[in-house]
Write an enzyme that holds these catalytic residues in place. Structure first.
Site, PDB file in Angstrom:
ATOM      1  N   LYS A  31       0.813  -1.148  -0.087  1.00 41.22           N
ATOM      2  CA  LYS A  31      -0.018  -0.144   0.051  1.00 41.22           C
ATOM      3  C   LYS A  31       0.888   1.314   0.010  1.00 41.22           C
ATOM      4  O   LYS A  31       1.734   1.419   0.704  1.00 41.22           O
ATOM      5  CB  LYS A  31      -0.926  -0.008   1.196  1.00 41.22           C
ATOM      6  N   ASP A  59      -3.686   4.488  -1.818  1.00 37.70           N
ATOM      7  CA  ASP A  59      -4.659   4.902  -0.857  1.00 37.70           C
ATOM      8  C   ASP A  59      -4.528   6.316  -0.508  1.00 37.70           C
ATOM      9  O   ASP A  59      -3.925   6.754   0.212  1.00 37.70           O
ATOM     10  CB  ASP A  59      -4.372   3.856   0.511  1.00 37.70           C
ATOM     11  N   LYS A  61      -7.676   8.150  -0.632  1.00 41.01           N
ATOM     12  CA  LYS A  61      -8.770   8.691   0.378  1.00 41.01           C
ATOM     13  C   LYS A  61      -9.572   9.879  -0.274  1.00 41.01           C
ATOM     14  O   LYS A  61      -9.666  10.635   0.358  1.00 41.01           O
ATOM     15  CB  LYS A  61      -8.587   8.577   1.752  1.00 41.01           C
ATOM     16  N   ASP A  64     -13.991  14.907  -2.291  1.00 45.67           N
ATOM     17  CA  ASP A  64     -14.228  16.112  -2.827  1.00 45.67           C
ATOM     18  C   ASP A  64     -15.557  16.087  -3.745  1.00 45.67           C
ATOM     19  O   ASP A  64     -16.309  14.958  -3.793  1.00 45.67           O
ATOM     20  CB  ASP A  64     -12.832  16.526  -3.878  1.00 45.67           C
ATOM     21  N   THR A 123     -10.405   3.054  11.519  1.00 43.15           N
ATOM     22  CA  THR A 123     -10.051   2.100  12.452  1.00 43.15           C
ATOM     23  C   THR A 123      -9.665   3.016  13.630  1.00 43.15           C
ATOM     24  O   THR A 123      -9.501   2.539  14.700  1.00 43.15           O
ATOM     25  CB  THR A 123      -9.297   1.065  12.259  1.00 43.15           C
ATOM     26  N   ARG A 215       2.950  -0.789  10.712  1.00 41.84           N
ATOM     27  CA  ARG A 215       3.866  -0.620  11.523  1.00 41.84           C
ATOM     28  C   ARG A 215       4.397  -1.965  12.221  1.00 41.84           C
ATOM     29  O   ARG A 215       5.736  -2.363  12.259  1.00 41.84           O
ATOM     30  CB  ARG A 215       3.558   0.342  12.543  1.00 41.84           C
TER      31      ARG A 215
END
Length: 239
Positions: A31, A59, A61, A64, A123, A215
């Site tokens: 990603k 990604d 997002k 608009d 999340t 991470r």
């Protein structure tokens, strides 16, 4: 689908050095998010694809007015990525515009169209935050289920949502509707800024289609070993 690695690095040099460690792991899906894309630009996508056998989930997002999102999605469609995102909160007209843009851009460049995933509730969003700051009443899960229904009706191919909401999404969507799950934390891992987390096995049992892990892998002393451990747990739970 094997776990998707979130390449949360600020430079292409750090990104490619990290991917060098995964040379023997193919196919691999990664990603590219806002940090790397905004820092490096579209070159980030091309340089990652040059690694060979690496698929990209871009990604960004999008959120608009429909026209702006359609034109942005057109550009994403031209890049040859496999997955991309837009916020379900932008509404059905915006999501439909994103889908049109992806299809047109991919056709112009000769690529298969990327799958469009709609962001439901992040999340990192808690019930308290949703109620007091976003002024959305009710349980988080209800909001996620509603946004998934909006996304499906607008032509999205799936959603990004916590695995905790996957059963509710599965109950109202078609069988091939994707549920891509971030907030994955192997047992014993730090949650960081994530609120609604699950382990890889829990995500599989709840009905997730794919995992996104950042991470816990990228900051590990041996990221390949951690990736393989997560992949094994995910596959075993899906058997």
């Amino acid at each position: 689908m094997s776990p998707i690695i979130a390449l949360d690095f600020p430079t292409i040099e750090e990104t490619t050095a990290f991917l060098e460690r995964f040379k023997g792991v193919r196919p691999l899906t990664v990603k590219i998010g806002m940090e790397l894309f905004y820092g490096v630009g579209p070159r980030a996508v091309g340089d990652v694809m040059l690694q060979g056998g690496v698929k990209v989930f871009l990604d960004l997002k999008l959120h608009d007015i429909p026209h702006t999102v359609e034109r942005a999605a057109y550009q994403i469609g031209r890049m040859g990525v496999q997955l991309t995102t837009a916020h379900a909160a932008g509404g059905s007209a915006m999501l439909a515009a994103a889908k049109r843009g992806l299809l047109a851009g991919a056709a112009a460049a000769g690529f298969p169209a990327p799958k469009l995933l709609a962001i439901t509730q992040l999340t990192s969003t808690s019930a308290a935050m949703m109620h007091t700051e976003l002024q959305i009443p009710g349980p988080v899960a209800d909001s996620v289920q509603h946004l998934a229904a909006v996304a499906q009706s607008a032509g999205a191919d799936g959603v990004v949502a916590s695995a905790q909401e996957a059963p509710l999404i599965r109950a109202i969507t078609r069988p091939d509707f994707l549920i891509v799950t971030p907030g994955i934390r192997p047992a014993g891992s730090e949650k960081g800024d994530q609120v609604r987390t699950t382990t890889p096995a829990q995500a599989a049992q709840l009905g997730s289609s794919a995992l996104v892990v950042g991470r816990p892998i990228t900051q590990a002393a041996d990221p390949v070993a951690v990736y393989q451990q997560i992949d094994q747990e995910w596959r075993q739970a899906n058997d």
